[in-house]
Design an enzyme around this catalytic site. Structure first.
Site, PDB file in Angstrom:
ATOM      1  N   LYS A  20       9.671 -13.126  -4.671  1.00  0.00           N
ATOM      2  CA  LYS A  20      10.354 -14.412  -4.547  1.00  0.00           C
ATOM      3  C   LYS A  20       9.778 -15.443  -5.512  1.00  0.00           C
ATOM      4  CE  LYS A  20      11.677 -13.832   0.315  1.00  0.00           C
ATOM      5  NZ  LYS A  20      11.598 -14.410   1.683  1.00  0.00           N
ATOM      6  N   ASP A  80       2.336  -4.862  -3.354  1.00  0.00           N
ATOM      7  CA  ASP A  80       3.380  -5.809  -2.971  1.00  0.00           C
ATOM      8  C   ASP A  80       3.733  -6.653  -4.195  1.00  0.00           C
ATOM      9  OD1 ASP A  80       4.965  -7.850  -1.936  1.00  0.00           O
ATOM     10  OD2 ASP A  80       3.766  -8.076  -0.114  1.00  0.00           O
ATOM     11  N   GLU A 105      -9.654   2.336  -4.102  1.00  0.00           N
ATOM     12  CA  GLU A 105      -8.194   2.235  -4.010  1.00  0.00           C
ATOM     13  C   GLU A 105      -7.831   0.990  -3.220  1.00  0.00           C
ATOM     14  OE1 GLU A 105      -4.140   4.642  -2.629  1.00  0.00           O
ATOM     15  OE2 GLU A 105      -6.114   5.452  -2.080  1.00  0.00           O
ATOM     16  N   ASP A 115       7.079   0.734  -8.888  1.00  0.00           N
ATOM     17  CA  ASP A 115       8.505   0.897  -9.153  1.00  0.00           C
ATOM     18  C   ASP A 115       9.141  -0.422  -9.555  1.00  0.00           C
ATOM     19  OD1 ASP A 115       8.007   0.104  -6.320  1.00  0.00           O
ATOM     20  OD2 ASP A 115      10.183  -0.162  -6.386  1.00  0.00           O
ATOM     21  N   GLU A 124      -7.634  -1.992   2.642  1.00  0.00           N
ATOM     22  CA  GLU A 124      -6.266  -2.150   3.150  1.00  0.00           C
ATOM     23  C   GLU A 124      -6.266  -3.314   4.141  1.00  0.00           C
ATOM     24  OE1 GLU A 124      -2.710  -2.182   3.831  1.00  0.00           O
ATOM     25  OE2 GLU A 124      -3.042  -0.264   2.791  1.00  0.00           O
TER      26      GLU A 124
END
Length: 331
Positions: A109, A105, A29, A141, A55
Site C-alpha cells: 500500500k 511481506d 533466515e 514474487d 519470525e
C-alpha cells in the site's frame, strides 16, 4: 530449540549457541513461516549449517520447531522477534555466511514502504554482520518489491545485486508453491557486500542472575503518608531521541497492581524502541527503613535497554509527582 529474547547474549556467538558444531557455516533466515525451506536447503550441504531463524508469528514458530526437530536438525535456534534488533544486538560483526529472506511481506500500500525490511539501513546492518563472501539471499514474487530492494541495496553504498535463479529449496516454501500453482514467476537476487561497515551494537544487557545486582534499573524513594495508588491513570512518555536514533523510546504505564506477596505494588509497562517491544513489570516494594524500592522485575525475561531503564525512570517520576521524595536513582 526455541529461544526467548532473554536467552541470548548481547552479542552472542556461534560457539555458545551451537556448542557441538561451532565451526560450521552460520545462516540466518528472516520470516521462516512453517519451516519448509530450511530442511531442503540444509540438505544441499555436506553438513547442516548452524541455523538461526527469526519470525514474528507464534504459530509459525511452533510449526517450524516441530518440522526441524522431525528432520533431525538439532543445530537450529528459532526465536519470535523482529529481525533488525535481533541481527543488530545478537549477531557479532562478520559472523554470518548468509541471510535468507524468502517472500517477505511487500507492504504494497502507498505510504507503507517504510515498513519494508529490505531498505538501505538493513543492507548496511547486514553487510556489517556478514562474513567476506557472504550474501543476503532474496526470493520474492512481488516485482515492485524486488526492484525496490535492488534500488535500496545500491543506495546503501555497501551492497551490489547479483540476479540469479533461486535455490530450489526456496521454491518449496508454502508461498512459492502457491505462486507456482497459479503460474506466477519468482525473482531472486544475491546481495553481496562491497564493504563491511561498522554498525555498533546498542546498549543492551541481559537481566543479571540476581535481582539485587546494581545493574538492575532501580530507584529508592520515600512515599508520602497520603499516597493513593487509586490516583493512577494510564500514562505515556517519550524520549531518547538522538541523531543516530531519531525514534527513541516510548513508555506506556498501563496498570498499577497491589502486590499480594509483600507490602507494595507492581506497575505494568509497555516499552517500544523501534521494532523492539517489551512488556515489563516494575516493582514498588517496601524496605525495612520505611523507604520503597522501585526496580525492574525479572518476570517475563526482560532485557535491559535504554527504554526499559527509562520505564523505571517514568515510574519514579510519576511517584515523585504523587509526593514521593527520591533518594537514589540507579537507571
Amino acid at each position: 530449540m526455541i529461544f526467548r529474547l532473554a536467552d541470548f547474549h548481547f552479542p552472542d556467538s556461534a560457539a555458545r549457541l551451537y556448542p557441538d558444531t561451532p565451526q560450521r557455516p552460520w545462516i540466518l533466515e528472516v520470516g521462516f513461516g512453517d519451516g519448509r525451506f530450511w530442511p531442503h536447503y540444509a540438505a544441499t550441504f555436506p553438513e547442516a549449517p548452524n541455523y538461526l531463524g527469526v519470525e514474528i508469528s507464534g504459530v509459525s514458530l511452533l510449526k517450524a520447531e516441530r518440522r526441524l526437530r522431525e528432520a533431525g536438525l538439532s543445530n537450529a535456534v528459532l526465536t519470535k522477534l523482529p529481525a533488525t534488533p535481533l541481527i543488530r544486538e545478537v549477531v557479532p560483526a562478520g559472523s554470518l555466511d548468509a541471510i535468507v529472506v524468502n517472500f517477505p511481506d511487500p507492504w504494497p500500500k502507498a505510504g507503507h514502504a517504510e515498513h519494508r525490511l529490505l531498505r538501505a539501513p538493513f543492507f548496511r546492518l547486514a553487510a556489517s554482520r556478514l562474513k567476506p563472501g557472504g550474501a543476503v539471499l532474496l526470493t520474492t514474487d512481488h516485482d515492485e518489491y524486488f526492484e525496490f530492494a535492488c534500488r535500496e541495496a545500491e543506495a546503501s553504498g555497501v551492497m551490489r545485486a547479483e540476479l540469479t535463479d533461486p535455490p530450489p529449496a526456496a521454491l518449496e516454501t508454502k508461498y512459492a508453491r502457491k505462486w507456482r500453482e497459479l503460474g506466477l514467476e519468482v525473482q531472486h537476487a544475491r546481495f553481496v557486500p562491497t564493504h563491511h561497515p561498522h554498525v555498533p551494537h546498542g546498549t543492551v544487557a541481559r537481566f543479571p542472575d540476581s535481582e539485587d545486582a546494581p545493574a538492575v534499573p532501580h530507584a529508592i524513594l520515600t512515599l508520602p503518608a497520603a499516597f493513593d495508588p487509586g490516583a493512577f491513570h494510564k500514562h505515556t512518555a517519550r524520549g531518547g531521541q538522538t541523531r543516530e536514533d531519531p525514534v527513541g523510546w516510548t513508555v506506556v504505564l498501563l496498570e498499577l497492581y497491589r502486590s499480594l506477596k509483600q507490602d507494595g505494588w507492581v506497575m505494568l509497562a509497555h516499552v517500544v524502541e523501534g521494532e523492539l517491544t517489551q512488556e515489563v513489570l516494575i516493582g514498588i516494594s517496601a524496605r525495612g527503613d520505611g523507604s520503597h524500592l522501585v526496580r525492574l522485575a525479572s518476570f517475563g525475561g526482560p532485557i535491559i535497554t535504554p527504554g526499559v531503564k527509562a520505564a523505571v525512570g517514568v515510574v519514579t517520576d510519576w511517584l515523585e509527582e504523587q509526593g514521593a521524595a527520591v533518594r537514589h536513582r540507579g537507571y
